[in-house]
Scaffold this active site. Structure first.
Site, mmCIF file in Angstrom:
data_model
loop_
_atom_site.group_PDB
_atom_site.id
_atom_site.type_symbol
_atom_site.label_atom_id
_atom_site.label_comp_id
_atom_site.label_asym_id
_atom_site.label_seq_id
_atom_site.Cartn_x
_atom_site.Cartn_y
_atom_site.Cartn_z
ATOM 1 N N ASP A 149 23.690 0.043 14.388
ATOM 2 C CA ASP A 149 23.585 -0.251 12.960
ATOM 3 C C ASP A 149 22.516 0.593 12.286
ATOM 4 O OD1 ASP A 149 21.569 -1.711 14.341
ATOM 5 O OD2 ASP A 149 21.366 -3.112 12.672
ATOM 6 N N GLU A 153 19.916 -4.352 15.248
ATOM 7 C CA GLU A 153 18.483 -4.085 15.386
ATOM 8 C C GLU A 153 17.790 -4.068 14.029
ATOM 9 O OE1 GLU A 153 14.752 -1.680 15.566
ATOM 10 O OE2 GLU A 153 16.571 -1.350 14.384
#
Length: 470
Positions: free
Chosen positions: A108, A173
């Protein structure tokens, strides 16, 4: 006539030399077919929109699985939380009982304000100088694909690791990693991997030396609330909510300034101090046109993003918060929206050793040097990464992104990797930033050297490959 002929021959020889130099220059500037394919694969990964809050996780996973198949790597997709896949690739070692190597990354990226980018953030546009514009080029799709490409090179060379090598591509994350790395590190699946060392993301370095990180600051998201009797806006009262909150803000400001002064004076690096930044302020009585201007509010609240290095005294800081920043005697309370410990499961500081007592660090240093890189002084990462989930288990984890001569722009507009000499962040025009493909390609060579060193290491026996060469 003889003189003219001689002159002509000299000119012809000079012209031939110039043509050879020009041809050599053109050849050096044009990437080889292999390099072009590597860059193309990187572009493909960058072009997948995995921005929070709606990342296209499965599209990224499908692409990475296709890469794994091309390399004959085992692949497993794990979902500790539905809709958040974690992809785990495996290259089995010839001695699987040895602790394994975990090459960790996340898929991400943070959101982008598209209108502030020179090129669309998911276009992975390459300009005439080989500079790539894309969200994720620094944080941290570059590292994830560099792992893959390093494995590709090692496999092509016939290399066989002693230790099993795992490549993990985790979700979320950028929003804390609670459903990805945290659950992964706490799972029985992770226990079965028998991980010995973890590589995770680092930061770019504006100079020629690579940056590496042995620890990181833990985020404490603090909310302070003050209460007091409401009153008319024209009257002076003692211990109003706003007055007490302002006293706290001033106290916090002085502490922040004292920490910042140590950085400015060169006494400590950014990651070594406790940083405090106010992120919201909430007070006042709303009205249809804004706020009631002649009424003092009964409540006032402020939020602070605090980052605590593992070298600090967390107990002392909590005492300061309770007694100085939010004392009950001033009708104040505080709470933590998020508070990450600085200790591992055994009560030790979340620090990976960077001396001879940690053979992984020694191997890491030697591998970078062997690949022609230079490593700077190890640092504490100023923000948070998923590394702390692994350090909490007592595992050594090294934060590293091989990007030298590169401004740190992992969350900025036009996120990029730039190969531009001794560029300082203060010199940067944020409308003219880019990712240089040469730096990306060099990073693959660095990882190839690191992976090779880690995967051939035998405890109490040194590096097996090195001994064979002797």
């Amino acid at each position: 006539m003889e003189f003219n002929c001689l002159k002509f021959m000299c000119l012809l020889q000079l012209l031939s030399s110039l043509i050879l130099v020009l041809a050599s220059s053109i050849e050096a500037s044009v990437p080889s077919t292999a390099s072009a394919e590597i860059i193309s694969r990187f572009q493909h990964y960058l072009q997948i929109n995995t921005a929070q809050p709606n990342p296209h996780y499965y599209e990224a996973v499908d692409f990475l699985i296709s890469q794994a198949k091309s390399l004959s790597l085992e692949s497993h997709t794990l979902e500790f939380v539905q809709g958040k896949p974690l992809l785990l690739l495996k290259w089995p070692g010839s001695t699987p009982d040895l602790p394994s190597i975990l090459l960790y990354s996340h898929t991400d990226v943070v959101p982008s304000e598209h209108h502030k980018w020179v090129y669309p953030p998911f276009s992975a546009h390459i300009d005439d100088d080989g500079n790539i514009y894309a969200r994720g080029s620094q944080d941290m799709k570059c590292v994830g694909m560099q792992y893959v490409e390093a494995v590709r090179r090692l496999k092509a060379s016939g290399f066989q690791p002693l230790r099993s090598i795992y490549l993990a591509f985790a979700p979320d994350e950028e929003i804390g990693g609670e459903d990805g790395a945290q659950k992964f590190a706490q799972s029985e699946i992770f226990d079965q991997l028998n991980v010995g060392v973890v590589l995770d993301e680092g930061l770019a370095s504006p100079g020629e030396n690579y940056s590496a990180f042995y620890a990181e600051r833990s985020p404490w998201w603090l909310t302070i609330k003050a209460t007091g009797a409401p009153g008319h806006g024209a009257k002076l009262y003692d211990n109003t909510a706003m007055e007490n909150l302002l006293k706290s803000i001033e106290s916090i400001r002085r502490f922040r300034a004292s920490q910042f002064d140590m950085i400015k004076g060169g006494l400590m690096a950014e990651g070594e101090v406790v940083s405090v930044n106010m992120v919201f302020l909430k007070a006042g009585t709303p009205s249809p046109t804004g706020f009631v201007m002649n009424l003092q509010p009964s409540e006032a609240e402020a939020g602070f993003d605090i980052r605590v290095p593992p070298t600090a005294d967390p107990e002392s800081l909590e005492k300061r918060i309770a007694e100085e920043w939010a004392p009950a005697s001033r009708n104040m309370t505080f709470s933590f929206m998020h508070q990450v410990t600085v200790y591992d499961k055994s009560g030790n500081r979340l620090i990976t050793k960077t001396d001879s007592s940690n053979p992984w660090w020694t191997l890491f240093e030697d591998a970078i040097q062997k690949a022609g890189g230079k490593l700077g002084k190890p640092e504490i990462f100023p923000a948070a990464t998923d590394s702390h989930h692994f350090r909490k288990r007592g595992l050594p984890a090294i934060g590293f992104s091989p990007m030298a001569n590169t401004p740190i722009l992992l969350h900025d507009h036009n996120e990029d990797l730039q190969c531009n000499g001794q560029l300082r962040l203060t010199d940067i025009n944020f409308d003219l930033l880019f990712l240089n493909q040469d730096e990306y390609l060099k990073g693959i060579e660095i990882y190839e050297s690191i992976i090779k060193a880690f995967a051939t290491y035998v405890e109490n026996g040194g590096n097996k490959e090195s001994k064979a060469e002797l």
